[in-house]
Design an enzyme around this catalytic site. Structure first.
Site, PDB file in Angstrom:
ATOM      1  N   CYS A 133      86.521   5.732   1.985  1.00 59.93           N
ATOM      2  CA  CYS A 133      85.517   4.678   1.847  1.00 59.93           C
ATOM      3  C   CYS A 133      84.519   4.731   3.003  1.00 59.93           C
ATOM      4  O   CYS A 133      84.855   4.330   4.122  1.00 59.93           O
ATOM      5  CB  CYS A 133      86.221   3.318   1.786  1.00 59.93           C
ATOM      6  SG  CYS A 133      85.087   1.920   1.684  1.00 59.93           S
ATOM      7  N   CYS A 136      83.482   1.271   4.302  1.00 61.83           N
ATOM      8  CA  CYS A 136      84.499   0.628   5.138  1.00 61.83           C
ATOM      9  C   CYS A 136      84.568   1.268   6.520  1.00 61.83           C
ATOM     10  O   CYS A 136      84.649   0.581   7.529  1.00 61.83           O
ATOM     11  CB  CYS A 136      85.891   0.752   4.505  1.00 61.83           C
ATOM     12  SG  CYS A 136      85.966   0.395   2.762  1.00 61.83           S
ATOM     13  N   ASP A 137      84.571   2.582   6.561  1.00 56.50           N
ATOM     14  CA  ASP A 137      84.941   3.275   7.802  1.00 56.50           C
ATOM     15  C   ASP A 137      83.812   4.057   8.467  1.00 56.50           C
ATOM     16  O   ASP A 137      83.996   4.548   9.584  1.00 56.50           O
ATOM     17  CB  ASP A 137      86.108   4.242   7.516  1.00 56.50           C
ATOM     18  CG  ASP A 137      87.334   3.492   7.019  1.00 56.50           C
ATOM     19  OD1 ASP A 137      87.482   2.313   7.390  1.00 56.50           O
ATOM     20  OD2 ASP A 137      88.122   4.072   6.258  1.00 56.50           O
TER      21      ASP A 137
END
Ligand code: FAD
Length: 312
Positions: A133, A136-137
């Site tokens: 992701c 997300c990261d």
């Protein structure tokens, strides 16, 4: 008879549970096969949920969600559902022990899971440099070089997204061509921060106790091996939505799904079957983020309340 059954206890299911119980539905049961919390509980850190300033683990983050729901009367049944069907106006929910529960309405929120590539080191460094992701990261790799594995729309779009914060993105794909929209391919090719590495596969992900330090790639035409020093690799080799339990005895699906088996919904999270709502990663075009899943759950619950009131 359950008034509202919620299948899946991730962010979507728990938000639905909160809104449904606080919204006055009496008998709301959440069916979850494990501990409630969902996929995010497998993440070591989350820092993009609005209002939560600290960077905390997914497990810590989700803990208060269930407490809050249970305070308003959400009932939790720890069981794995194997099929949902509808008979007349009533839904039948079959679990793996053979027990059948009946419900007037259902919110389907079983989420999904990114596919693994099966590379040496992938499981060892999952969540410690191996990610699925970019939203997300990606920020954790600000001004660093990263690798992206995959050749479809998601891989290419995420590679472009990563160039906003990363110094360089190696896009690794086993074929010379990509299976993505022509405009996306153009964006990738014209992006000076993306280095295309084809036709290549990732042989191994290497690292130590602090996480990933490099990936070993192999050119599948020449057989040449090369080690790229990167602290992170993003793997986009597909995504499985957990919709198999919508399959009926005759092989058809309970409600309409798209070609990836994601549930088709409208903006109110209504499916093609009256009384059945879907929320979170399981629905079409889901952004696959906690905040979006939570929003879907709330929307689905508000719609379920209206549905149950009209059905009285
Ligand atoms: C490693 C990782 C890191 C992530 N990091 C972030 C991040 O930083 N920020 C962010 O916003 N998002 C992040 N995400 C994405 C986020 O976790 C998902 O978008 C979100 O969890 C989706 O919520 P959901 O409720 O739709 O589904 P899920 O979280 O997948 O929950 C579904 C639940 O349904 C249950 N279930 C499934 N099938 C059945 C069945 N047959 N019977 C009973 N129960 C069933 C599952 O056990 C699960 O608990 C991350 C995901 C991963 C994997």
């Amino acid at each position: 008879m359950i008034d509202l059954a919620i299948i899946g206890g991730g962010p979507a299911g728990l938000s639905a549970g909160l809104y449904a119980t606080r919204g006055g539905i009496k008998n709301v049961v959440l069916f979850e096969k494990g501990m409630p919390g969902g996929q995010i509980t497998g993440s070591s850190e989350i820092e993009n949920y609005p209002g939560v300033k600290e960077v905390i683990s997914g497990l810590e983050f989700m803990e208060p969600w269930q407490e809050q729901c249970f305070r308003f009367g959400l009932q939790h049944e720890m069981s794995e559902i194997s099929r949902i069907s509808k008979s007349g106006e009533i839904f039948e929910i079959l679990d793996t022990s053979g027990k059948v529960s009946q419900a007037k309405a259902v919110i389907f929120a079983t989420g999904g899971r990114p596919k693994r590539a099966g590379i040496k080191g992938e499981s060892e460094f999952w969540g410690r440099g191996v990610s699925t992701c970019a939203t997300c990261d990606g920020f954790f790799y600000k001004d660093k070089e990263v690798a992206v594995l995959g050749g479809g729309d998601t891989a290419l779009e995420e590679a472009v997204y990563l160039t906003r914060m990363c110094k360089k993105v190696y896009l690794i794909h086993r074929r010379d061509g990509f299976r993505a929209a022509p405009t996306t391919i153009e964006h990738v090719k014209n992006n000076p921060k993306i280095q295309i590495v084809t036709p290549s596969i990732v042989e191994e992900i290497r690292g130590d106790s602090s996480g990933v330090s490099s990936v070993v790639i192999k050119n599948i035409q020449s057989g040449e091996l090369r080690e790229l020093a990167v602290p992170g690799i993003f793997i986009f080799v597909g995504y499985d939505v957990n919709t198999q339990i919508l399959t009926q005895e005759d092989g058809s699906m309970l409600c309409e799904c798209d070609e990836y088996k994601s549930v088709k919904v409208d903006l109110s999270m209504r499916t093609s079957v009256s009384g059945l709502f879907a929320a979170g990663d399981v629905r079409i075009q889901a952004p696959k983020q906690v905040v979006c899943a939570a929003g879907d759950g709330a929307t689905a619950a508000l719609q379920a309340i209206s549905y149950l009131e009209q059905a009285k």
